[in-house]
Write a protein that holds these residues in place. Structure first.
Motif, mmCIF file in Angstrom:
data_model
loop_
_atom_site.group_PDB
_atom_site.id
_atom_site.type_symbol
_atom_site.label_atom_id
_atom_site.label_comp_id
_atom_site.label_asym_id
_atom_site.label_seq_id
_atom_site.Cartn_x
_atom_site.Cartn_y
_atom_site.Cartn_z
ATOM 1 N N ARG A 1 22.191 23.152 -34.181
ATOM 2 C CA ARG A 1 21.469 23.661 -33.017
ATOM 3 C C ARG A 1 20.387 22.706 -32.513
ATOM 4 N NH1 ARG A 1 20.252 28.795 -34.352
ATOM 5 N NH2 ARG A 1 21.270 28.672 -36.372
ATOM 6 N N MET B 1 35.438 29.143 -29.793
ATOM 7 C CA MET B 1 34.386 28.158 -30.120
ATOM 8 C C MET B 1 34.939 26.783 -30.467
ATOM 9 S SD MET B 1 31.410 30.030 -32.199
ATOM 10 C CE MET B 1 30.373 31.188 -31.324
ATOM 11 N N ASP C 1 22.823 26.606 -25.374
ATOM 12 C CA ASP C 1 23.094 27.978 -25.828
ATOM 13 C C ASP C 1 24.424 28.070 -26.573
ATOM 14 O OD1 ASP C 1 20.700 28.881 -24.861
ATOM 15 O OD2 ASP C 1 21.520 29.527 -22.924
ATOM 16 N N GLU C 2 25.400 27.324 -26.082
ATOM 17 C CA GLU C 2 26.715 27.339 -26.754
ATOM 18 C C GLU C 2 26.619 26.776 -28.165
ATOM 19 O OE1 GLU C 2 29.799 26.826 -22.967
ATOM 20 O OE2 GLU C 2 29.213 25.071 -24.140
ATOM 21 N N THR D 1 23.955 26.611 -30.045
ATOM 22 C CA THR D 1 23.183 27.523 -30.892
ATOM 23 C C THR D 1 24.072 28.669 -31.381
ATOM 24 O OG1 THR D 1 21.128 26.979 -29.786
ATOM 25 C CG2 THR D 1 21.184 29.075 -30.944
ATOM 26 N N GLU D 2 24.891 29.173 -30.490
ATOM 27 C CA GLU D 2 25.809 30.243 -30.885
ATOM 28 C C GLU D 2 26.810 29.736 -31.929
ATOM 29 O OE1 GLU D 2 27.957 31.960 -27.603
ATOM 30 O OE2 GLU D 2 28.953 33.407 -28.924
ATOM 31 N N ASP E 1 25.014 29.633 -35.229
ATOM 32 C CA ASP E 1 24.846 30.997 -35.752
ATOM 33 C C ASP E 1 26.142 31.515 -36.357
ATOM 34 O OD1 ASP E 1 22.218 31.088 -34.992
ATOM 35 O OD2 ASP E 1 22.588 32.139 -33.089
ATOM 36 N N THR E 2 27.248 31.222 -35.693
ATOM 37 C CA THR E 2 28.550 31.717 -36.158
ATOM 38 C C THR E 2 29.022 30.933 -37.379
ATOM 39 O OG1 THR E 2 29.103 32.239 -33.878
ATOM 40 C CG2 THR E 2 30.934 32.159 -35.436
#
Ligand SMILES: [Zn+2]
Length: 504
Positions: free
Chosen positions: A97, A182, A477-478, A480-481, A484-485
């Motif tokens: 991230r 993703m 944002d992508e 970071t997601e 997280d995933t």
């Protein structure tokens, strides 16, 4: 040619004798001329001998060799960018991230902290450099240029890797772990770090050429880690070293999972595997080495390898506690590195020395523990041995570079310190960065009374602050997601691995 400078103090640490005891001059002075220590002796005799030299230092002060941070990567820390401390393998996913920071501002930021804590030389391991050869060279030169502006001494290396960017496994295995939506995002991200081995060699050669003959810049080779390099990559690192003599710094055996990776990859331990490529020798420094076994350590000693202990990092990333006492007892030179950030999420070498001194004190009256002098030698002379500057730095004997730190010793010892306590003990237990009055590199004063001679710290930090406040993009944002995933998926991936702490 610069005017000679006489710098005096109550105590000057010039280095260590062959038994590792500190060599201290009392009520003494050093003559600095043309970037080097040109003479040393008692303060009174030196004033008589060099009446025309300008003078600085004085009573109530102490001088030590500039400290060497032997393992460093970035300025703005992963934590500052939203990444929590995780076990290393999960942290690789967590830190996806991190947003890009202009390399010059990033380098100045950590450089300010290092110098203010007495660091004059840094081993900069550049491990985040997207783009083609031109883009990587541009970033590398921004980093080197920032150290040059500050006046620091830098050993720079570009971390070489050609595989396994997220897991200790093929990048495709990582992509397959992810939800289908993703995968293109992750693939695009990884493709940004796709320099071929030949291109990476070109980066090394080009930087070596550009910075040849510079007093305060040297270029080193950094094969990133066993899992990050194919056999062809390890061979290339060995060939570059053979052809140029440039020293190598390699992460190795940082966690038990890396030990397990070595077992899966081939015959023998990680150390034995890189030995087959001819990498072990006095020009190699192993960063971390937490999971070296007894035979590995003996092999390192026999081959003259250096180690770099990264105490804060090992704690923060749950890597395990390196057996520093065994390292020291083996006679292998051990340097000290702050890595991505110290225990206070900054770059404070005085604090890092204090942590290393304090952490490795197992229970038992006869159990070994490092001495303050040993830790100080790690942060000076042994750190020097891991850089291309070698004996030119890390001490203040006549002929060595005038890289030194002047401390307000009255402040360190106020309101009281028993004067019979040894100098290294008092320095390591009590000195804080506020006591650092002046820092010299190559005879030039780069820091005095809290200010830098050549760079406006407040202005540069404000530029960094403004940059970091920029709006987040869709890509931010992508990613970071994705981080997280990925973290739970990566945790699940390693569940089948041993990673056990037994049988080290
Ligand atoms: Zn590192």
């Amino acid at each position: 040619m610069t005017a000679p400078l006489l710098i005096s103090a109550d105590t000057i640490l010039t280095g260590f004798d062959p038994d590792g005891a500190p060599v201290l001059l009392e009520d003494a002075a050093l003559l600095i001329r043309d970037g080097h220590i040109a003479d040393a002796g008692t303060a009174a005799a030196m004033r008589r001998k060099h009446p025309d030299a300008a003078q600085t230092g004085g009573k109530g002060q102490a001088i030590i060799p500039g400290l060497i941070n032997a393992h460093h990567h970035v300025g703005v820390t992963p934590f500052q960018m939203g990444a929590q401390d995780q076990p290393l393998e999960l942290w690789f996913a967590e830190r996806l991230r991190m947003r890009d920071v202009p390399p010059d501002l990033d380098t100045l930021y950590s450089g300010f902290e290092m110098v203010a804590s007495g660091v004059t030389t840094v081993q900069h391991l550049h491990s985040r450099a997207p783009g083609d050869v031109t883009a990587v060279l541009e970033r590398a030169n921004q980093i080197i240029g920032a150290y040059d502006r500050l006046g620091m001494r830098v050993s720079y290396s570009f971390a070489m890797r050609d595989q396994n960017r997220v897991l200790y496994d093929d990048d495709q295995v990582f992509l397959d772990l992810l939800p289908a939506a993703m995968r293109p995002i992750a693939a695009r991200y990884l493709a940004g770090f796709g320099l071929s081995l030949n291109d990476q060699a070109q980066v090394f050669h080009e930087l070596s050429r550009q910075h040849r003959d510079k007093d305060r810049v040297a270029i080193q080779i950094a094969p990133a880690n066993l899992h990050w390099l194919s056999d062809a990559g390890l061979e290339m690192a060995a060939r570059l070293h053979d052809a140029t003599g440039a020293p190598l710094h390699m992460h190795l055996l940082e966690t038990p999972y890396q030990r397990d990776y070595a077992a899966r990859r081939g015959q023998g331990s990680a150390v034995e595997q890189i030995d087959r490529f001819g990498l072990l020798g006095p020009d190699l420094t192993i960063g971390h080495g937490v999971w070296l076994n007894r035979d590995d350590l003996a092999l390192c000693r026999d081959k003259g390898v250096c180690l770099c202990h990264n105490c804060s990092s090992n704690l923060r990333l749950k890597s395990g506690t390196a057996d520093l006492n065994a390292f020291l007892a083996s006679g292998v030179p051990v340097a000290l590195g702050i890595d991505e950030a110290g225990i206070n999420d900054d770059r404070d070498m005085l604090q890092e020395m204090r942590l290393a001194l304090t952490l490795h004190r197992p229970a038992g009256h006869d159990a070994p523990a490092p001495t303050a002098a040993q830790i100080l030698r790690m942060a000076t002379r042994h750190g020097a041995a891991t850089t291309p500057f070698r004996d030119r730095i890390g001490g203040l004997a006549v002929g060595q570079a005038a890289d030194l730190v002047v401390l307000d010793w009255d402040r360190v010892t106020y309101p009281w310190q028993d004067p019979r306590t040894s100098f290294p003990d008092v320095l390591l237990r009590r000195a804080k960065s506020q006591a650092i009055m002046q820092v010299f590199v190559a005879g030039r004063r780069i820091f005095a009374d809290g200010s830098f001679a050549t760079v406006d710290r407040n202005a540069e930090l404000d530029r960094l602050h403004q940059w970091q406040r920029r709006p987040r993009t869709r890509t931010d944002d992508e990613i970071t997601e994705l981080a997280d995933t990925a973290i739970d998926l990566v945790r699940a991936y390693y569940r089948g691995w041993g990673g056990s702490v037994a049988g080290a």
